[in-house]
Design a protein around this motif. Structure first.
Motif, mmCIF file in Angstrom:
data_model
loop_
_atom_site.group_PDB
_atom_site.id
_atom_site.type_symbol
_atom_site.label_atom_id
_atom_site.label_comp_id
_atom_site.label_asym_id
_atom_site.label_seq_id
_atom_site.Cartn_x
_atom_site.Cartn_y
_atom_site.Cartn_z
ATOM 1 N N PRO A 87 0.817 -1.224 0.000
ATOM 2 C CA PRO A 87 0.000 0.000 0.000
ATOM 3 C C PRO A 87 0.848 1.270 0.000
ATOM 4 C CG PRO A 87 -0.960 -1.607 1.481
ATOM 5 C CD PRO A 87 0.354 -2.183 1.016
ATOM 6 N N GLU A 88 2.004 1.228 0.624
ATOM 7 C CA GLU A 88 2.859 2.422 0.651
ATOM 8 C C GLU A 88 3.518 2.714 -0.698
ATOM 9 O OE1 GLU A 88 2.928 -0.197 2.757
ATOM 10 O OE2 GLU A 88 4.997 -0.667 3.378
ATOM 11 N N ASP A 89 3.351 1.828 -1.669
ATOM 12 C CA ASP A 89 3.823 2.111 -3.026
ATOM 13 C C ASP A 89 2.834 2.978 -3.800
ATOM 14 O OD1 ASP A 89 5.037 -1.257 -3.165
ATOM 15 O OD2 ASP A 89 6.224 0.565 -2.860
ATOM 16 N N THR A 90 1.685 3.222 -3.217
ATOM 17 C CA THR A 90 0.676 4.046 -3.874
ATOM 18 C C THR A 90 1.209 5.451 -4.115
ATOM 19 O OG1 THR A 90 -1.177 2.815 -2.933
ATOM 20 C CG2 THR A 90 -1.610 5.088 -3.618
ATOM 21 N N ALA A 91 1.169 5.880 -5.379
ATOM 22 C CA ALA A 91 1.706 7.194 -5.750
ATOM 23 C C ALA A 91 1.490 7.416 -7.235
ATOM 24 C CB ALA A 91 3.202 7.268 -5.449
ATOM 25 N N VAL A 92 1.757 8.629 -7.664
ATOM 26 C CA VAL A 92 1.859 8.902 -9.088
ATOM 27 C C VAL A 92 3.313 8.659 -9.481
ATOM 28 C CG1 VAL A 92 1.629 10.606 -10.926
ATOM 29 C CG2 VAL A 92 -0.010 10.591 -9.025
ATOM 30 N N TYR A 93 3.517 7.853 -10.493
ATOM 31 C CA TYR A 93 4.861 7.498 -10.950
ATOM 32 C C TYR A 93 5.184 8.287 -12.215
ATOM 33 C CZ TYR A 93 5.158 3.707 -7.608
ATOM 34 O OH TYR A 93 5.226 2.986 -6.437
ATOM 35 N N TYR A 94 6.365 8.886 -12.206
ATOM 36 C CA TYR A 94 6.789 9.743 -13.301
ATOM 37 C C TYR A 94 8.041 9.185 -13.967
ATOM 38 C CZ TYR A 94 3.788 13.315 -11.190
ATOM 39 O OH TYR A 94 2.715 14.005 -10.672
ATOM 40 N N CYS A 95 8.022 9.158 -15.274
ATOM 41 C CA CYS A 95 9.202 8.814 -16.049
ATOM 42 C C CYS A 95 10.083 10.055 -16.181
ATOM 43 C CB CYS A 95 8.765 8.332 -17.433
ATOM 44 S SG CYS A 95 10.105 7.913 -18.537
ATOM 45 N N ASN A 96 11.391 9.835 -16.176
ATOM 46 C CA ASN A 96 12.340 10.946 -16.237
ATOM 47 C C ASN A 96 13.476 10.593 -17.185
ATOM 48 O OD1 ASN A 96 15.217 11.794 -15.042
ATOM 49 N ND2 ASN A 96 13.771 13.455 -14.632
ATOM 50 N N ALA A 97 13.933 11.581 -17.920
ATOM 51 C CA ALA A 97 15.105 11.399 -18.790
ATOM 52 C C ALA A 97 15.976 12.645 -18.679
ATOM 53 C CB ALA A 97 14.680 11.169 -20.233
ATOM 54 N N TYR A 98 17.274 12.433 -18.565
ATOM 55 C CA TYR A 98 18.194 13.552 -18.359
ATOM 56 C C TYR A 98 19.158 13.689 -19.521
ATOM 57 C CZ TYR A 98 21.723 16.523 -16.220
ATOM 58 O OH TYR A 98 22.592 17.556 -15.951
ATOM 59 N N ASP A 99 19.184 14.894 -20.084
ATOM 60 C CA ASP A 99 20.106 15.228 -21.169
ATOM 61 C C ASP A 99 21.331 15.892 -20.547
ATOM 62 O OD1 ASP A 99 21.500 16.613 -23.197
ATOM 63 O OD2 ASP A 99 19.702 16.749 -24.426
ATOM 64 N N SER A 100 22.436 15.149 -20.492
ATOM 65 C CA SER A 100 23.612 15.667 -19.812
ATOM 66 C C SER A 100 24.313 16.756 -20.615
ATOM 67 C CB SER A 100 24.604 14.536 -19.529
ATOM 68 O OG SER A 100 25.023 13.939 -20.734
ATOM 69 N N THR A 101 24.073 16.799 -21.927
ATOM 70 C CA THR A 101 24.694 17.840 -22.751
ATOM 71 C C THR A 101 24.078 19.203 -22.465
ATOM 72 O OG1 THR A 101 25.171 16.252 -24.488
ATOM 73 C CG2 THR A 101 25.188 18.583 -25.101
ATOM 74 N N LEU A 102 22.764 19.236 -22.377
ATOM 75 C CA LEU A 102 22.058 20.482 -22.117
ATOM 76 C C LEU A 102 21.825 20.725 -20.633
ATOM 77 C CD1 LEU A 102 19.302 20.316 -24.899
ATOM 78 C CD2 LEU A 102 21.433 21.627 -24.948
ATOM 79 N N GLY A 103 21.951 19.671 -19.835
ATOM 80 C CA GLY A 103 21.641 19.810 -18.416
ATOM 81 C C GLY A 103 20.161 19.979 -18.176
ATOM 82 N N VAL A 104 19.363 19.264 -18.967
ATOM 83 C CA VAL A 104 17.906 19.390 -18.891
ATOM 84 C C VAL A 104 17.297 18.051 -18.542
ATOM 85 C CG1 VAL A 104 15.812 19.869 -20.209
ATOM 86 C CG2 VAL A 104 17.855 21.280 -20.553
ATOM 87 N N ALA A 105 16.322 18.100 -17.638
ATOM 88 C CA ALA A 105 15.569 16.901 -17.271
ATOM 89 C C ALA A 105 14.171 16.991 -17.865
ATOM 90 C CB ALA A 105 15.480 16.758 -15.757
ATOM 91 N N TYR A 106 13.709 15.899 -18.414
ATOM 92 C CA TYR A 106 12.374 15.816 -18.999
ATOM 93 C C TYR A 106 11.530 14.876 -18.153
ATOM 94 C CZ TYR A 106 14.780 17.783 -23.040
ATOM 95 O OH TYR A 106 15.527 18.586 -23.873
ATOM 96 N N TRP A 107 10.210 15.161 -18.134
ATOM 97 C CA TRP A 107 9.294 14.379 -17.321
ATOM 98 C C TRP A 107 8.082 13.934 -18.113
ATOM 99 C CZ3 TRP A 107 10.631 13.086 -12.424
ATOM 100 C CH2 TRP A 107 11.649 13.828 -11.816
ATOM 101 N N GLY A 108 7.603 12.741 -17.787
ATOM 102 C CA GLY A 108 6.312 12.326 -18.285
ATOM 103 C C GLY A 108 5.226 12.979 -17.444
ATOM 104 N N LYS A 109 3.973 12.780 -17.838
ATOM 105 C CA LYS A 109 2.866 13.400 -17.119
ATOM 106 C C LYS A 109 2.474 12.633 -15.873
ATOM 107 C CE LYS A 109 0.883 15.815 -21.059
ATOM 108 N NZ LYS A 109 -0.335 16.046 -21.891
ATOM 109 N N GLY A 110 2.976 11.407 -15.746
ATOM 110 C CA GLY A 110 2.696 10.617 -14.569
ATOM 111 C C GLY A 110 1.588 9.599 -14.786
ATOM 112 N N THR A 111 1.697 8.498 -14.073
ATOM 113 C CA THR A 111 0.683 7.449 -14.129
ATOM 114 C C THR A 111 0.432 6.971 -12.698
ATOM 115 O OG1 THR A 111 0.089 5.347 -15.197
ATOM 116 C CG2 THR A 111 2.403 5.612 -14.567
#
Length: 117
Positions: A87-111
């Protein structure tokens, strides 16, 4: 730009399993780290699992031995296999990807993952 579409969240009973997926598209050539984070109501967003392009994997202590992160490079997809859910795993889970060249992190909308006791 990189687009992430995360999916697979559902209502599951405690002890059950679920697999989340994240489809990456766009300029993904410079993405070096991909991962999953989660955020429960009233809590901060926490890292759950990450995987780098050289295959280095890291897990939060709370999910070690229960969750497995993997990537399918041919499908530009990141997967999170979740077993022995609590039950403690209940949450919105977000995918993440990091572009190390630009120093930018991208996110999904969550599930949303809901684990009933």
């Amino acid at each position: 730009q990189v687009q992430l579409v995360d999916a697979g969240g559902d209502l599951v009973q405690a002890g059950g399993s679920l697999t989340l997926s994240c489809l990456m598209s766009g300029n993904i050539a410079w993405i070096t780290t991909m991962g999953w984070y989660r955020q429960a109501p009233g809590n901060q967003r926490d890292m759950i699992a990450t995987i780098t392009t050289d295959g280095t994997i890291d897990y939060a202590n709370s999910v070690k031995g229960r969750f497995t992160i993997s990537r399918d490079d041919g499908k530009n997809t990141i997967l999170l296999q979740m077993n022995s859910l609590k039950p403690e795993d209940t949450a919105v889970y977000y995918c993440n990807a990091y572009d190390s060249t630009l120093g930018v992190a991208y996110w999904g909308k969550g599930t949303l993952v809901t684990v009933s006791s």
